[in-house]
Write a protein that holds these residues in place. Structure first.
Motif, PDB file in Angstrom:
ATOM      1  N   TYR A  94       0.838  -1.187   0.000  1.00 14.86           N
ATOM      2  CA  TYR A  94       0.000   0.000   0.000  1.00 14.86           C
ATOM      3  C   TYR A  94       0.882   1.248   0.000  1.00 14.86           C
ATOM      4  CZ  TYR A  94      -4.249  -2.669   0.716  1.00 14.86           C
ATOM      5  OH  TYR A  94      -5.320  -3.526   0.555  1.00 14.86           O
ATOM      6  N   TYR A  95       0.544   2.180  -0.873  1.00 16.23           N
ATOM      7  CA  TYR A  95       1.293   3.424  -1.015  1.00 16.23           C
ATOM      8  C   TYR A  95       0.389   4.608  -0.730  1.00 16.23           C
ATOM      9  CZ  TYR A  95       4.523   0.530  -3.774  1.00 16.23           C
ATOM     10  OH  TYR A  95       5.392  -0.445  -4.214  1.00 16.23           O
ATOM     11  N   CYS A  96       0.892   5.582  -0.004  1.00 18.63           N
ATOM     12  CA  CYS A  96       0.181   6.849   0.057  1.00 18.63           C
ATOM     13  C   CYS A  96       0.786   7.783  -0.982  1.00 18.63           C
ATOM     14  CB  CYS A  96       0.211   7.454   1.454  1.00 18.63           C
ATOM     15  SG  CYS A  96       1.830   7.910   2.112  1.00 18.63           S
ATOM     16  N   ALA A  97      -0.027   8.706  -1.427  1.00 21.28           N
ATOM     17  CA  ALA A  97       0.389   9.574  -2.524  1.00 21.28           C
ATOM     18  C   ALA A  97      -0.334  10.908  -2.431  1.00 21.28           C
ATOM     19  CB  ALA A  97       0.096   8.902  -3.868  1.00 21.28           C
ATOM     20  N   ALA A  98       0.236  11.898  -3.104  1.00 22.08           N
ATOM     21  CA  ALA A  98      -0.345  13.240  -3.111  1.00 22.08           C
ATOM     22  C   ALA A  98      -0.437  13.738  -4.543  1.00 22.08           C
ATOM     23  CB  ALA A  98       0.504  14.192  -2.275  1.00 22.08           C
ATOM     24  N   SER A  99      -1.537  14.428  -4.815  1.00 18.19           N
ATOM     25  CA  SER A  99      -1.806  14.891  -6.180  1.00 18.19           C
ATOM     26  C   SER A  99      -2.106  16.385  -6.203  1.00 18.19           C
ATOM     27  CB  SER A  99      -2.995  14.124  -6.752  1.00 18.19           C
ATOM     28  OG  SER A  99      -3.395  14.647  -8.000  1.00 18.19           O
ATOM     29  N   THR A 100      -1.652  17.058  -7.258  1.00 22.72           N
ATOM     30  CA  THR A 100      -2.025  18.452  -7.487  1.00 22.72           C
ATOM     31  C   THR A 100      -3.289  18.547  -8.324  1.00 22.72           C
ATOM     32  OG1 THR A 100      -0.530  18.503  -9.388  1.00 22.72           O
ATOM     33  CG2 THR A 100       0.342  19.296  -7.284  1.00 22.72           C
ATOM     34  N   GLY A 101      -3.899  17.414  -8.630  1.00 23.54           N
ATOM     35  CA  GLY A 101      -5.146  17.400  -9.366  1.00 23.54           C
ATOM     36  C   GLY A 101      -6.321  17.885  -8.533  1.00 23.54           C
ATOM     37  N   VAL A 102      -7.489  17.921  -9.168  1.00 25.25           N
ATOM     38  CA  VAL A 102      -8.680  18.430  -8.487  1.00 25.25           C
ATOM     39  C   VAL A 102      -9.834  17.447  -8.503  1.00 25.25           C
ATOM     40  CG1 VAL A 102      -8.078  20.838  -8.872  1.00 25.25           C
ATOM     41  CG2 VAL A 102      -9.448  19.614 -10.584  1.00 25.25           C
ATOM     42  N   VAL A 103      -9.665  16.307  -9.149  1.00 22.40           N
ATOM     43  CA  VAL A 103     -10.721  15.307  -9.234  1.00 22.40           C
ATOM     44  C   VAL A 103     -10.355  14.137  -8.336  1.00 22.40           C
ATOM     45  CG1 VAL A 103     -11.969  13.743 -10.753  1.00 22.40           C
ATOM     46  CG2 VAL A 103     -11.287  16.005 -11.582  1.00 22.40           C
ATOM     47  N   LEU A 104     -11.270  13.762  -7.448  1.00 25.28           N
ATOM     48  CA  LEU A 104     -10.953  12.729  -6.461  1.00 25.28           C
ATOM     49  C   LEU A 104     -10.612  11.382  -7.094  1.00 25.28           C
ATOM     50  CD1 LEU A 104     -13.517  13.454  -3.601  1.00 25.28           C
ATOM     51  CD2 LEU A 104     -11.019  13.548  -3.435  1.00 25.28           C
ATOM     52  N   SER A 105     -11.185  11.086  -8.237  1.00 27.38           N
ATOM     53  CA  SER A 105     -10.938   9.796  -8.872  1.00 27.38           C
ATOM     54  C   SER A 105      -9.696   9.794  -9.756  1.00 27.38           C
ATOM     55  CB  SER A 105     -12.150   9.373  -9.705  1.00 27.38           C
ATOM     56  OG  SER A 105     -12.426  10.347 -10.690  1.00 27.38           O
ATOM     57  N   THR A 106      -8.946  10.896  -9.765  1.00 26.64           N
ATOM     58  CA  THR A 106      -7.746  10.945 -10.595  1.00 26.64           C
ATOM     59  C   THR A 106      -6.757   9.861 -10.207  1.00 26.64           C
ATOM     60  OG1 THR A 106      -5.958  12.342 -11.407  1.00 26.64           O
ATOM     61  CG2 THR A 106      -6.522  12.585  -9.090  1.00 26.64           C
ATOM     62  N   ARG A 107      -6.060   9.346 -11.202  1.00 25.71           N
ATOM     63  CA  ARG A 107      -4.965   8.397 -10.954  1.00 25.71           C
ATOM     64  C   ARG A 107      -3.603   9.086 -11.174  1.00 25.71           C
ATOM     65  NH1 ARG A 107     -10.019   6.071 -10.340  1.00 25.71           N
ATOM     66  NH2 ARG A 107      -9.844   3.790 -10.047  1.00 25.71           N
ATOM     67  N   ALA A 108      -3.640  10.379 -11.407  1.00 25.33           N
ATOM     68  CA  ALA A 108      -2.412  11.145 -11.669  1.00 25.33           C
ATOM     69  C   ALA A 108      -1.908  11.757 -10.373  1.00 25.33           C
ATOM     70  CB  ALA A 108      -2.687  12.226 -12.704  1.00 25.33           C
TER      71      ALA A 108
END
Length: 122
Positions: A94-108
């Motif tokens: 399991y990995y935690c990750a952080a995104s600069t995106g704005v859509v909760l379902s993003t995989r980016a």
């Protein structure tokens, strides 16, 4: 740069529970979404759950709805994955990750932790 460190993995029997934590440090301006991914042996890494850092809105994939909960504590700069009713098929890194995106379902996602093993025995 954002740094992420997971903790809380381990071995548990089926139907048991585990809680994962992710500590967030560094410059988080512009980082909107925090997520948990998992990668089982021979499979691709995929999103499990995500949460908006400011608003606390959540997203969970269908396979974990009703069993997993994602939450965050912005004051402590932590976010969590509470996993209940675990199944052997939940076994993965399991990995935690952080995104600069704005859509909760993003995989980016832009930043990643090192991963923590979760093993569910039958």
């Amino acid at each position: 740069q954002v740094q992420l460190v997971e903790s809380g993995g381990g071995l548990v029997q089926a139907a048991g529970s585990l809680s994962l934590s992710c500590a967030v440090s560094g410059r988080t301006v512009g980082t909107n979404i925090m997520g948990w991914f998992r990668q089982a042996p021979g499979k691709e890494r995929d999103l499990v759950a995500s949460i908006s850092w400011i608003g606390g809105n959540t997203y969970l994939v269908d396979s974990v709805k009703g069993r997993f909960t994602i939450s965050r504590d912005t004051a402590k700069r932590l976010f969590y994955l509470q996993m209940n009713s675990l199944k052997p098929e939940d076994t993965a890194v399991y990995y935690c990750a952080a995104s600069t995106g704005v859509v909760l379902s993003t995989r980016a996602y832009d930043y990643w932790g090192q991963g923590t093993q979760v093993t569910v025995s039958s």
